[in-house]
Design an enzyme around this catalytic site. Structure first.
Site, PDB file in Angstrom:
ATOM      1  CB  THR A 190      -0.967   0.037   1.209  1.00  0.00           C
ATOM      2  OG1 THR A 190      -1.446   1.368   1.371  1.00  0.00           O
ATOM      3  CG2 THR A 190      -0.308  -0.408   2.502  1.00  0.00           C
ATOM      4  CB  SER A 228      -2.020   4.385   2.776  1.00  0.00           C
ATOM      5  OG  SER A 228      -3.085   4.228   1.874  1.00  0.00           O
ATOM      6  CE  LYS A 284     -12.153  -0.109   1.218  1.00  0.00           C
ATOM      7  NZ  LYS A 284     -12.163   0.444  -0.139  1.00  0.00           N
ATOM      8  CG  ASP A 323     -12.394   4.186  -1.359  1.00  0.00           C
ATOM      9  OD1 ASP A 323     -11.228   4.603  -1.310  1.00  0.00           O
ATOM     10  OD2 ASP A 323     -12.755   3.082  -0.915  1.00  0.00           O
ATOM     11  N   GLY A 327     -18.448  -3.285 -13.666  1.00  0.00           N
ATOM     12  CA  GLY A 327     -18.191  -3.991 -12.418  1.00  0.00           C
ATOM     13  C   GLY A 327     -19.291  -3.690 -11.422  1.00  0.00           C
ATOM     14  CB  ALA A 328     -21.714  -5.135  -9.817  1.00  0.00           C
ATOM     15  N   GLY A 329     -18.714  -4.601  -7.759  1.00  0.00           N
ATOM     16  CA  GLY A 329     -18.178  -4.884  -6.428  1.00  0.00           C
ATOM     17  C   GLY A 329     -18.175  -3.636  -5.560  1.00  0.00           C
ATOM     18  CG  ASN A 367     -20.657  -7.311 -12.429  1.00  0.00           C
ATOM     19  OD1 ASN A 367     -19.461  -7.004 -12.491  1.00  0.00           O
ATOM     20  ND2 ASN A 367     -21.095  -8.304 -11.685  1.00  0.00           N
ATOM     21  CB  THR A 371     -22.086 -11.930 -11.858  1.00  0.00           C
ATOM     22  OG1 THR A 371     -20.870 -12.656 -12.017  1.00  0.00           O
ATOM     23  CG2 THR A 371     -23.137 -12.793 -11.190  1.00  0.00           C
TER      24      THR A 371
HETATM   25  P1  ATR Z   1     -13.791  -4.441  -5.615  1.00  0.00           P
HETATM   26  O1  ATR Z   1     -14.105  -4.374  -4.169  1.00  0.00           O
HETATM   27  O2  ATR Z   1     -12.418  -3.943  -5.964  1.00  0.00           O
HETATM   28  O3  ATR Z   1     -14.840  -3.813  -6.447  1.00  0.00           O
HETATM   29  P2  ATR Z   1     -14.803  -7.096  -6.100  1.00  0.00           P
HETATM   30  O4  ATR Z   1     -15.894  -6.873  -5.116  1.00  0.00           O
HETATM   31  O5  ATR Z   1     -14.093  -8.394  -6.084  1.00  0.00           O
HETATM   32  O6  ATR Z   1     -13.677  -5.997  -5.958  1.00  0.00           O
HETATM   33  O7  ATR Z   1     -15.384  -6.804  -7.566  1.00  0.00           O
HETATM   34  C1  ATR Z   1     -14.669  -7.055  -8.709  1.00  0.00           C
HETATM   35  C2  ATR Z   1     -15.567  -6.784  -9.900  1.00  0.00           C
HETATM   36  O8  ATR Z   1     -14.816  -7.065 -11.064  1.00  0.00           O
HETATM   37  C3  ATR Z   1     -16.796  -7.685  -9.934  1.00  0.00           C
HETATM   38  O9  ATR Z   1     -17.862  -6.927 -10.447  1.00  0.00           O
HETATM   39  C4  ATR Z   1     -16.388  -8.775 -10.909  1.00  0.00           C
HETATM   40  O10 ATR Z   1     -17.448  -9.355 -11.643  1.00  0.00           O
HETATM   41  P3  ATR Z   1     -18.314 -10.593 -11.073  1.00  0.00           P
HETATM   42  O11 ATR Z   1     -19.342  -9.964 -10.195  1.00  0.00           O
HETATM   43  O12 ATR Z   1     -18.875 -11.220 -12.276  1.00  0.00           O
HETATM   44  O13 ATR Z   1     -17.338 -11.474 -10.333  1.00  0.00           O
HETATM   45  C5  ATR Z   1     -15.519  -8.010 -11.858  1.00  0.00           C
HETATM   46  N1  ATR Z   1     -14.576  -8.908 -12.534  1.00  0.00           N
HETATM   47  C6  ATR Z   1     -13.581  -9.625 -11.973  1.00  0.00           C
HETATM   48  N2  ATR Z   1     -12.919 -10.329 -12.914  1.00  0.00           N
HETATM   49  C7  ATR Z   1     -13.530 -10.054 -14.091  1.00  0.00           C
HETATM   50  C8  ATR Z   1     -13.331 -10.473 -15.443  1.00  0.00           C
HETATM   51  N3  ATR Z   1     -12.366 -11.346 -15.767  1.00  0.00           N
HETATM   52  N4  ATR Z   1     -14.148  -9.976 -16.406  1.00  0.00           N
HETATM   53  C9  ATR Z   1     -15.144  -9.110 -16.082  1.00  0.00           C
HETATM   54  N5  ATR Z   1     -15.385  -8.679 -14.836  1.00  0.00           N
HETATM   55  C10 ATR Z   1     -14.595  -9.137 -13.851  1.00  0.00           C
END
Ligand code: ATR
Length: 271
Positions: A15, A17, A66, A102, A123-125, A147, A149
Site C-alpha cells: 500500500t 498510504s 470496509k 473513496d 463492475g459491481a463490487g 457487470n 454477473t
Molecule cells: P472491488 O471491491 O475492488 O470492487 P470485487 O468486489 O471483487 O472488488 O469486484 C470485482 C468486480 O470485477 C466484480 O464486479 C467482478 O465481476 P463478477 O461480479 O462477475 O465477479 C468483476 N470482474 C472480476 N474479474 C472479471 C473479469 N475477468 N471480467 C469481467 N469482470 C470481472
C-alpha cells in the site's frame, strides 16, 4: 506523544498510504506516524477497542473490513451509509466516525472536467458502489452499471436507483464517461486485458480506470489513442488520501507535490 495512525486490512498487500501520510506529517512538522496493521476479521472488535483506549487518531480501512467495521462506530456519514462501506475512521467531538473517502477521491478529478451527461460503471463490487455513489454525487443524471454477473449489477442498480445493462451489450451504449472498476488491465495476469474494445470508444468520452498499477492500463491507453480524456486510478488514490489527511489533521497536503510523491513511489515499485 507521537500521534498514531494506520491502515487495517487482510491480507494487507503493498500500500502507498504510509508513504503518502508520513510524507504529509513531515511536510507539516507533525509528530505523527502512519503504520500498516494487518488485521484478520476475527480481530476487528478488539482492534476498535484499542483505537478507543490507545488514542489512535485515524485509521484507513480496506478489504475485508470496509463493511463490517460500521457496526462498531458511533457515527457514519451519509456518504458512507449510501455506499454501505467505510474506508476512513476519524474522531469528531469524542465520537469515532466512519467516512468513505473513496467516493470523494473518485469524484475529485472529475470536478476538473466538463460534467458528462451519462456514465457507465463496469463492475459491481465494492469499488463500483463507491463509483456509482460518486457519480450521483457529481450530479450525473444517467448512470448505468454493467457487470459480468448480471444479478450483482441488478442488485447494485436497485440499491442506487440506477440502470443495469447486460455485460454483453455494454459497448452498444455511448456514455459520456466509462468507469472501469474491474481488475481487467491490472498488473499481473490481467495486464493485457481490457473491458472495452479499442474501436468502440464514443467520441469525446472520458475513460476512468480505478486501477493504478500500471498507471496507464490498456483501457486508458486505447481510450487516449481514440482521442478520449483519461483519468487514472492514481488520481482516485491520491484524492482519497488527501481527504483522509484533511479529516485527521484539518490540513491540506499540497496536491501536486503529493502526486509526484506517489508517481515516484509507483515507478520505484515497478522498476
Ligand atoms: P472491488 O471491491 O475492488 O470492487 P470485487 O468486489 O471483487 O472488488 O469486484 C470485482 C468486480 O470485477 C466484480 O464486479 C467482478 O465481476 P463478477 O461480479 O462477475 O465477479 C468483476 N470482474 C472480476 N474479474 C472479471 C473479469 N475477468 N471480467 C469481467 N469482470 C470481472
Amino acid at each position: 506523544m507521537t500521534a498514531r495512525y494506520g491502515i487495517i486490512g487482510y491480507p494487507l498487500g503493498h500500500t502507498m498510504s504510509p508513504v503518502l501520510h508520513n510524507w504529509g506529517f513531515g511536510q507539516f512538522g507533525l509528530d505523527a506516524r502512519y503504520e500498516a496493521w494487518p488485521l484478520e476479521p476475527e480481530g476487528l472488535s478488539a482492534f476498535i477497542e484499542r483505537v478507543r483506549t490507545d488514542d489512535i487518531r485515524g485509521v484507513s480501512v480496506t478489504i475485508p473490513h470496509k463493511r463490517t467495521v460500521m457496526e462498531f462506530l458511533d457515527r457514519i456519514t451519509d456518504r458512507a451509509k449510501a455506499v454501505g462501506a467505510v474506508n476512513t475512521l476519524y474522531w469528531d467531538g469524542g465520537e469515532l466516525c466512519g467516512e468513505n473517502t473513496d467516493v470523494i477521491g473518485l469524484v475529485a478529478p472529475l470536478r476538473k472536467l466538463a460534467r458528462p451527461a451519462s456514465a457507465l460503471v463496469l463492475g459491481a463490487g465494492g469499488a463500483a458502489r463507491a463509483a456509482v455513489a460518486g457519480l450521483l454525487e457529481l450530479g450525473i443524471g444517467d448512470v448505468a452499471v454493467a457487470n459480468r454477473t448480471a444479478s450483482k449489477a441488478d442488485s447494485l442498480a436497485q440499491d442506487f436507483n440506477v440502470r443495469a445493462i447486460p455485460w454483453e451489450n455494454r459497448m452498444d451504449h455511448a456514455p459520456g464517461l466509462i468507469c472501469n472498476t474491474t481488475p481487467l488491465g491490472m498488473a499481473g495476469a490481467m495486464e493485457d486485458r481490457t473491458p472495452w474494445d479499442a474501436d468502440r470508444f464514443p467520441a469525446g468520452c472520458i475513460a476512468y480506470d480505478i486501477v493504478y498499477n500500471p498507471l496507464e492500463t490498456r483501457f486508458l491507453r486505447e481510450a487516449r489513442e481514440a482521442g478520449c480524456a483519461t483519468v487514472s486510478g492514481l488520481e482516485m488514490f491520491l484524492h482519497q488520501g488527501l481527504a483522509q489527511f484533511a479529516l485527521w489533521t484539518r490540513l491540506n497536503m499540497d496536491e501536486e507535490c503529493a502526486r509526484v510523491l506517489l508517481l515516484d513511489a509507483l515507478a520505484g515499485k515497478r522498476s
